[in-house]
Scaffold this active site. Structure first.
Site, PDB file in Angstrom:
ATOM      1  N   ASP A 177     -99.181  90.193 -61.171  1.00 41.36           N
ATOM      2  CA  ASP A 177     -98.059  91.084 -60.874  1.00 41.36           C
ATOM      3  C   ASP A 177     -98.491  92.520 -61.201  1.00 41.36           C
ATOM      4  O   ASP A 177     -99.570  92.761 -61.752  1.00 41.36           O
ATOM      5  CB  ASP A 177     -96.833  90.658 -61.707  1.00 41.36           C
ATOM      6  CG  ASP A 177     -95.526  91.193 -61.128  1.00 41.36           C
ATOM      7  OD1 ASP A 177     -95.576  92.108 -60.289  1.00 41.36           O
ATOM      8  OD2 ASP A 177     -94.455  90.718 -61.543  1.00 41.36           O
TER       9      ASP A 177
ATOM     10  N   GLU B 102     -85.285  94.803 -61.884  1.00 43.48           N
ATOM     11  CA  GLU B 102     -86.131  94.351 -62.992  1.00 43.48           C
ATOM     12  C   GLU B 102     -85.483  94.668 -64.340  1.00 43.48           C
ATOM     13  O   GLU B 102     -84.266  94.633 -64.476  1.00 43.48           O
ATOM     14  CB  GLU B 102     -87.540  94.925 -62.846  1.00 43.48           C
ATOM     15  CG  GLU B 102     -88.163  94.498 -61.504  1.00 43.48           C
ATOM     16  CD  GLU B 102     -89.629  94.797 -61.359  1.00 43.48           C
ATOM     17  OE1 GLU B 102     -90.352  94.762 -62.355  1.00 43.48           O
ATOM     18  OE2 GLU B 102     -90.060  95.061 -60.218  1.00 43.48           O
TER      19      GLU B 102
END
Ligand code: BGC
Length: 630
Positions: free
Chosen positions: A324, A518
């Protein structure tokens, strides 16, 4: 932490300086392969389509230098690559992190930008095309004009695999229209704590539902086109166990639960968290993204047993593993050790996403010193190339601006999805559906006339944009207005302030959360905003009945308020087709959605368990799969 502070589009100077000191001058050039002998291309056969893919890959790898192989393992953010370096380093992949748009954010702008990078890649010695990735997590919503579908939590509420497959196929069509060949979706997380800012990115916390819908998404996105090539590559994320992360354990000081610790043992991972990956791999997925969580005392990205062992060996995953955003380095000071650990754990393609030069040097050095074997590098490259061959990148010419179709609108499909995703949680006094007897309606709330809010984050910008700034899309209010019969009086005021106190027949409060993405959406108390509570109260004072529609990325803590509401609908983050809400309110379509995760009463009830129970064993407000009908 650094990843988010740097995001988007900046190259961290400290990283460059570190790189300079760790390997300077001539040794750096050596390590980058400048003095390596170059295999001749005279007998190259990988363009021969009569060979099997594995034969073509064998041939290509046999012709690659070490530096060319390591270049393929680098995934670079599009604003971080210096002119000429795509070809010079033979970079494997590039991405637009959400918000990293072309100068002109249109499909033509994307095609021109990506075709430019692809053309440069073709000028390298081997001419290996690039993977180009983006987060089209609810349609290709980074491009204005593309239909924005409900975020995954809404699709979870539909439970409709055929619909999910169609949405993924529509998303693929728009990705193709912009030259993007790789999507960072579907999300297979199993969220258990509604305080997590990524709850809405997942379908559900029921592993069985996620298995079904995740596989459907992969099938839709990768539905084979002519020539047997996958149009767009899916990514299964985030491997593994992110939904089980615990509040207060984040390694990022800005966050509480995003990027935190997953306190789940291997048997539980195997039993519940890995099966959705297994099903999606069976459906043809060729890319898996490792999350930013910590497991078993260490960053999961360094865990060989989980990546190489469980995923590649036990599940037989033949595609590539991608890290990621800044994921290999997050929380690490020794970037060399971090790289070695991640690559040896089984990471094939590293989302750096900024400093590819240090990465190339570090992997070269690690190989030379024996920390990373050539066999491991070859395996990583083989997996990346396998995906590139599956996409037909070697056989199909790079899209040029002139040859590429424009974005397609998919509003009818989205409207169906929105209608199917609505969950009716309360309906007293025959409040819904709205009948012709209702002659006076008042609408209020922050989310009523707000396409930005109903679309949520990952819409043009990473964090989304509150308000009506998209040139297209129908707000929930506009959908209601369009459906309201001519002889019914409709009034709107965001705060619910109306000039006359005369009682309306029905108040519709459309309330909810402003967009977040997020960890920035981590919230100790996911509750309704004060202005929305006031709007509801104002409606209650001037309307006979009030239906509350919650536009949110997660269940909100409403136990203290819900008792006074006549009806309640969870609309999730429906996207641009706001008409779908009116379809259900007026009874044109059945209300069909059911809760994809339990709706807790209090924050003491989280984390929720995967079987739909609460942490403290008490009753939730509405159980998983609850949904009324009319
Ligand atoms: C997110 C991923 C996303 C990636 C690329 C990361 O911050 O965790 O889900 O795919 O960025 O934008």
């Amino acid at each position: 932490m650094r990843r988010l502070l740097l995001r988007k589009n900046q190259t961290p100077l400290s990283v460059c300086l570190f790189a300079f000191f760790i390997c300077g001058g001539a040794s750096g050039l050596y390590l980058m392969g400048f003095f390596e002998s170059v295999p001749s291309l005279a007998d190259a056969k990988w363009h021969d389509t009569s060979l099997t893919t594995e034969e073509r890959i064998d041939d290509l790898i046999a012709h690659m230098t070490l530096a060319e192989k390591i270049g393929q393992m680098a995934l670079v953010e599009k604003n971080s690559v210096a002119a000429g370096d795509v070809a010079r380093y033979g970079i494997g992949g590039m991405l637009s992190g959400a918000g990293a748009k072309p100068a002109t954010n249109t499909s033509e702008g994307w095609v021109t930008m990506i075709a430019g990078f692809q053309s440069e890649a073709r000028t390298s010695r081997l001419g290996i095309p690039l993977l180009y990735g983006a987060d089209a997590v609810h349609g290709h919503a980074l491009v204005p004009g593309a239909t924005v579908f409900p975020h995954q939590i809404g699709l979870g509420a539909t439970g409709d695999a055929a619909l999910v497959e169609q949405i993924a196929a529509a998303t693929a069509a728009n990705l193709q229209a912009t030259g993007v060949n790789w999507n960072y979706a579907p999300n297979l997380d199993l969220p258990q704590d509604i305080r997590w800012g990524r709850t809405y990115e997942a379908f559900s916390n029921d592993p069985l539902l996620v298995r079904r819908l995740g596989a459907a998404y992969v099938r839709g996105l990768q539905s084979t086109t002519t020539g047997g090539h996958i149009p767009v590559l899916a990514t299964l994320k985030h491997y593994a166990g992110l939904g089980a992360m615990r509040w207060g354990t984040s390694l990022n000081t800005n966050f509480q639960i995003d990027q935190a610790v997953t306190p789940v043992d291997m048997p539980a991972l195997e039993e519940s968290y890995l099966p959705p990956f297994a099903s999606a791999i069976d459906a043809g997925a060729l890319s898996v993204m490792v999350g930013l969580n910590t497991w078993d005392g260490k960053r999961l990205i360094t865990n060989r047993a989980l990546i190489d062992g469980e995923l590649k060996t036990k599940l037989g995953f033949k595609g590539f593993v991608v890290s990621d955003w800044y994921g290999v380095y997050e929380g690490r000071t020794n970037l060399f050790a971090a790289t070695v650990e991640a690559v040896n754990a089984g990471v094939d393609l590293v989302m750096l996403p900024f400093d590819y030069k240090t990465f190339v040097r570090n992997v070269s050095l690690a190989n030379r010193l024996g920390f990373v074997s050539t066999a491991r590098i070859d395996d990583a490259v083989r997996r990346i190339l396998r995906a590139k061959f599956a996409l037909g990148l070697f056989d199909v010419p790079v899209a040029s601006n002139a040859a590429t179709p424009l974005l397609t609108q998919h509003e009818t499909l989205a409207r169906t999805a929105v209608a199917e995703s609505l969950v009716l949680l309360k309906n007293e006094h025959h409040t819904l559906p709205i009948t012709p007897a209702v002659r006076h309606i008042r609408v209020a709330g922050s989310a009523a006339d707000n396409v930005g809010q109903q679309s949520g984050a990952w819409t043009v910008e990473w964090q989304g944009i509150d308000g009506n700034w998209l040139a297209h899309g129908t707000s929930i209010l506009a959908g209601i207005k369009a459906r309201t019969p001519k002889n019914t009086f409709l009034e709107y005021n965001a705060s619910g302030t109306f000039s006359t106190k005369r009682e309306a027949d029905l108040g519709i409060a459309v309330v909810g959360e402003t967009p977040y993405a997020e960890g920035w959406g981590d919230s100790a108390y996911p509750i309704l905003r004060n202005d929305d509570l006031t709007a509801i109260k104002n409606l209650q004072a001037t309307c006979k009945k009030v239906v509350v529609i919650i536009v949110s990325g997660r269940p909100l803590l409403i136990a203290n308020e819900v008792g006074s509401w006549d009806a309640l609908v969870a609309a999730w983050l429906p996207g641009t087709a706001g008409e779908g809400v009116a379809d259900v309110l007026f009874g044109d379509k059945k209300v069909m959605g059911t809760l994809p995760l339990p709706w807790p009463k209090t924050s003491e009830q989280v984390p929720l368990t995967l079987d739909g129970k609460t942490a403290d064993g008490t009753e939730v407000l509405f159980p998983r799969y609850f949904g009324l009908a009319y």
